[in-house]
Design a protein around this motif. Structure first.
Motif, PDB file in Angstrom:
ATOM      1  N   GLU A   1     -21.346 -23.800  33.160  1.00  0.00           N
ATOM      2  CA  GLU A   1     -20.817 -22.721  34.012  1.00  0.00           C
ATOM      3  C   GLU A   1     -21.341 -22.866  35.442  1.00  0.00           C
ATOM      4  N   GLU A   2     -22.636 -23.153  35.579  1.00  0.00           N
ATOM      5  CA  GLU A   2     -23.206 -23.345  36.919  1.00  0.00           C
ATOM      6  C   GLU A   2     -22.650 -24.600  37.575  1.00  0.00           C
ATOM      7  N   GLY A   3     -22.403 -25.636  36.761  1.00  0.00           N
ATOM      8  CA  GLY A   3     -21.800 -26.852  37.294  1.00  0.00           C
ATOM      9  C   GLY A   3     -20.400 -26.609  37.830  1.00  0.00           C
ATOM     10  N   LEU A   4     -19.652 -25.741  37.162  1.00  0.00           N
ATOM     11  CA  LEU A   4     -18.316 -25.382  37.636  1.00  0.00           C
ATOM     12  C   LEU A   4     -18.410 -24.593  38.934  1.00  0.00           C
ATOM     13  N   ALA A   5     -19.361 -23.662  38.987  1.00  0.00           N
ATOM     14  CA  ALA A   5     -19.509 -22.825  40.180  1.00  0.00           C
ATOM     15  C   ALA A   5     -19.937 -23.640  41.398  1.00  0.00           C
ATOM     16  N   SER A   6     -20.751 -24.669  41.180  1.00  0.00           N
ATOM     17  CA  SER A   6     -21.250 -25.481  42.298  1.00  0.00           C
ATOM     18  C   SER A   6     -20.293 -26.597  42.699  1.00  0.00           C
ATOM     19  N   GLY A   7     -19.265 -26.838  41.881  1.00  0.00           N
ATOM     20  CA  GLY A   7     -18.331 -27.921  42.173  1.00  0.00           C
ATOM     21  C   GLY A   7     -18.754 -29.260  41.599  1.00  0.00           C
ATOM     22  N   LEU A   8     -19.836 -29.276  40.825  1.00  0.00           N
ATOM     23  CA  LEU A   8     -20.279 -30.520  40.200  1.00  0.00           C
ATOM     24  C   LEU A   8     -19.232 -31.043  39.228  1.00  0.00           C
ATOM     25  N   VAL A   9     -18.599 -30.134  38.497  1.00  0.00           N
ATOM     26  CA  VAL A   9     -17.535 -30.486  37.555  1.00  0.00           C
ATOM     27  C   VAL A   9     -16.383 -29.525  37.746  1.00  0.00           C
ATOM     28  N   SER A  10     -15.235 -29.871  37.202  1.00  0.00           N
ATOM     29  CA  SER A  10     -14.078 -28.980  37.269  1.00  0.00           C
ATOM     30  C   SER A  10     -13.513 -28.762  35.876  1.00  0.00           C
TER      31      SER A  10
ATOM     32  N   VAL B   1     -11.319 -27.546  27.126  1.00  0.00           N
ATOM     33  CA  VAL B   1     -12.448 -28.076  26.362  1.00  0.00           C
ATOM     34  C   VAL B   1     -13.477 -28.642  27.339  1.00  0.00           C
ATOM     35  N   ARG B   2     -14.738 -28.291  27.142  1.00  0.00           N
ATOM     36  CA  ARG B   2     -15.768 -28.663  28.118  1.00  0.00           C
ATOM     37  C   ARG B   2     -16.684 -29.787  27.649  1.00  0.00           C
ATOM     38  N   ASN B   3     -16.405 -30.389  26.521  1.00  0.00           N
ATOM     39  CA  ASN B   3     -17.295 -31.448  26.039  1.00  0.00           C
ATOM     40  C   ASN B   3     -17.402 -32.603  27.026  1.00  0.00           C
ATOM     41  N   ARG B   4     -16.277 -32.982  27.601  1.00  0.00           N
ATOM     42  CA  ARG B   4     -16.285 -34.121  28.506  1.00  0.00           C
ATOM     43  C   ARG B   4     -17.096 -33.828  29.773  1.00  0.00           C
ATOM     44  N   ILE B   5     -17.034 -32.601  30.243  1.00  0.00           N
ATOM     45  CA  ILE B   5     -17.724 -32.287  31.501  1.00  0.00           C
ATOM     46  C   ILE B   5     -19.188 -31.899  31.290  1.00  0.00           C
ATOM     47  N   GLN B   6     -19.664 -31.976  30.041  1.00  0.00           N
ATOM     48  CA  GLN B   6     -21.101 -31.815  29.810  1.00  0.00           C
ATOM     49  C   GLN B   6     -21.897 -32.953  30.436  1.00  0.00           C
ATOM     50  N   THR B   7     -21.294 -34.156  30.469  1.00  0.00           N
ATOM     51  CA  THR B   7     -22.052 -35.345  30.865  1.00  0.00           C
ATOM     52  C   THR B   7     -22.618 -35.256  32.280  1.00  0.00           C
ATOM     53  N   PRO B   8     -21.793 -34.943  33.313  1.00  0.00           N
ATOM     54  CA  PRO B   8     -22.383 -34.830  34.660  1.00  0.00           C
ATOM     55  C   PRO B   8     -23.466 -33.755  34.738  1.00  0.00           C
ATOM     56  N   VAL B   9     -23.289 -32.674  33.973  1.00  0.00           N
ATOM     57  CA  VAL B   9     -24.286 -31.593  33.973  1.00  0.00           C
ATOM     58  C   VAL B   9     -25.589 -32.087  33.358  1.00  0.00           C
TER      59      VAL B   9
ATOM     60  N   LEU C   1     -37.852 -23.753  27.582  1.00  0.00           N
ATOM     61  CA  LEU C   1     -36.424 -24.043  27.461  1.00  0.00           C
ATOM     62  C   LEU C   1     -35.819 -24.320  28.828  1.00  0.00           C
ATOM     63  N   VAL C   2     -35.143 -25.475  28.926  1.00  0.00           N
ATOM     64  CA  VAL C   2     -34.362 -25.828  30.109  1.00  0.00           C
ATOM     65  C   VAL C   2     -32.892 -25.703  29.726  1.00  0.00           C
ATOM     66  N   VAL C   3     -32.127 -24.937  30.474  1.00  0.00           N
ATOM     67  CA  VAL C   3     -30.693 -24.802  30.210  1.00  0.00           C
ATOM     68  C   VAL C   3     -29.919 -25.530  31.301  1.00  0.00           C
ATOM     69  N   ALA C   4     -29.174 -26.558  30.900  1.00  0.00           N
ATOM     70  CA  ALA C   4     -28.275 -27.256  31.810  1.00  0.00           C
ATOM     71  C   ALA C   4     -26.897 -26.621  31.626  1.00  0.00           C
ATOM     72  N   SER C   5     -26.492 -25.799  32.561  1.00  0.00           N
ATOM     73  CA  SER C   5     -25.325 -24.941  32.389  1.00  0.00           C
ATOM     74  C   SER C   5     -24.049 -25.545  32.963  1.00  0.00           C
TER      75      SER C   5
ATOM     76  N   MET D   1     -34.195 -28.845  25.870  1.00  0.00           N
ATOM     77  CA  MET D   1     -33.094 -28.620  26.813  1.00  0.00           C
ATOM     78  C   MET D   1     -31.792 -28.422  26.055  1.00  0.00           C
ATOM     79  N   HIS D   2     -31.059 -27.411  26.451  1.00  0.00           N
ATOM     80  CA  HIS D   2     -29.729 -27.158  25.894  1.00  0.00           C
ATOM     81  C   HIS D   2     -28.692 -27.380  26.980  1.00  0.00           C
ATOM     82  N   VAL D   3     -27.752 -28.289  26.730  1.00  0.00           N
ATOM     83  CA  VAL D   3     -26.619 -28.461  27.626  1.00  0.00           C
ATOM     84  C   VAL D   3     -25.575 -27.440  27.192  1.00  0.00           C
ATOM     85  N   ASP D   4     -25.487 -26.366  27.924  1.00  0.00           N
ATOM     86  CA  ASP D   4     -24.748 -25.171  27.531  1.00  0.00           C
ATOM     87  C   ASP D   4     -23.350 -25.192  28.141  1.00  0.00           C
ATOM     88  N   THR D   5     -22.326 -25.323  27.279  1.00  0.00           N
ATOM     89  CA  THR D   5     -20.950 -25.347  27.784  1.00  0.00           C
ATOM     90  C   THR D   5     -20.445 -23.969  28.157  1.00  0.00           C
TER      91      THR D   5
END
Length: 300
Positions: free
Chosen positions: A93-102, A108-116, A87-91, A61-65
């Motif tokens: 970008e998709e988290g931003l689009a869905s409102g999971l993260v902002s 910098v997106r390192n901090r918002i990788q965690t909820p994704v 391969l599982v991609v935890a995106s 799995m890649h947590v993709d910023t």
């Protein structure tokens, strides 16, 4: 009988292989966190050894910023195709689009990788996550056990970790809980490079000296990319650099170097007194406890 001696690298390899096999024996749905960075590449190489000639019995799995170095993404996709990995991609970008993260103010997106990451763990019901963290990287990571327990919210409590006497690992988890597993815990950066040399492991070109446009920021050299542009007053110049670690391009810096071979990199690493994260990761400079704070929230 003659003396039976095991080299330092052989001992580290054997320990890591044992950990991989133990996890597969004890857990239902393990996954290997794979970014295309050198530690995850070595970890994947060890996993291949642990289960040969059978295929690796878990996905990667890649947590993709979305802020990645092109060389690393090319390597990731090539290696996944070459080995026939799932391969599982935890995106993010998709988290931003869905409102999971902002998006963060600094970009910098390192901090918002965690909820994704935690969302992907819940979605796929992963109960053990292999990570490439090493204890020599950073003081919060030095607190980690080989099997790092995470509660039902994916959070880490350094005071609530299980003893690992005589390399006995406690793999018991309740529904919703998980374990982060660090097979490279006892390796150092120098061990990683010696092992890469011995095993002739292919790496992304970004790890070796090359000419790159950079800006100097907070005493570090950041590569200019579509995701990191010069600020007002910052001059762009071309430097001969390599990367000691790779991550989000907006907060990962390069180091000046002429090392174009693995042997030259080993000489570089042997002469430095600053850890790779301390020298190149701007996100770790937010506070003295930046990494520990993120780990408590569920970070790698």
């Amino acid at each position: 009988m003659g003396d039976y001696r095991v080299s330092h690298l052989d001992a580290l390899e054997a320990e890591s292989v044992f950990v991989f096999r133990e996890v597969v024996a004890e857990f239902d749905r393990p996954v290997l966190l794979f970014s295309g960075g050198k530690d995850s590449i070595v970890m994947l190489h060890l996993a291949l050894k642990a289960f040969a000639p059978a295929p690796v019995p878990f996905p990667v799995m890649h947590v993709d910023t979305g802020h990645n170095f092109a060389e690393v993404m090319d390597y990731r996709d090539r290696k996944v195709a070459e080995l026939g990995l799932s391969l599982v991609v935890a995106s993010v970008e998709e988290g931003l689009a869905s409102g999971l993260v902002s998006e963060q103010p600094d970009g910098v997106r390192n901090r918002i990788q965690t909820p994704v990451l935690l969302d992907a763990v819940e979605k796929h019901r992963f109960d053990a996550l292999f990570g490439g963290a090493r204890r020599d990287e950073e003081k919060a990571r030095a607190k980690e056990r080989m099997f790092s327990f995470r509660d039902e919210f994916g959070q880490w409590d350094p005071k609530n970790q299980r003893p690992e006497l005589w390399s006995l690992y406690n793999s018991r988890v309740h529904a919703g809980e998980s374990i982060r597993v660090f097979p490279l815990s006892n390796w150092t950066e120098l061990d990683i490079w010696h092992y890469i040399a011995r095993e002739k492991i292919d790496l992304p070109s970004i790890y070796f000296a090359h000419d790159r446009e950079v800006v100097e920021r907070d005493g570090m050299l950041y590569g200019v990319t579509e995701h990191l542009q010069p600020r007002d007053g910052e001059a762009v110049r071309v430097e001969r650099v390599r990367y000691r670690t790779v991550g989000d391009a907006t907060c990962t810096a390069a180091v000046a170097s002429d090392a174009v071979t693995v042997e030259a990199v080993i000489a570089d690493v042997a002469s430095t007194r600053i850890t790779e994260r301390g020298a190149t990761r701007g996100d770790d400079r937010v506070s003295e406890a930046a990494m520990e704070d993120r780990k408590r929230e569920g970070y790698f």
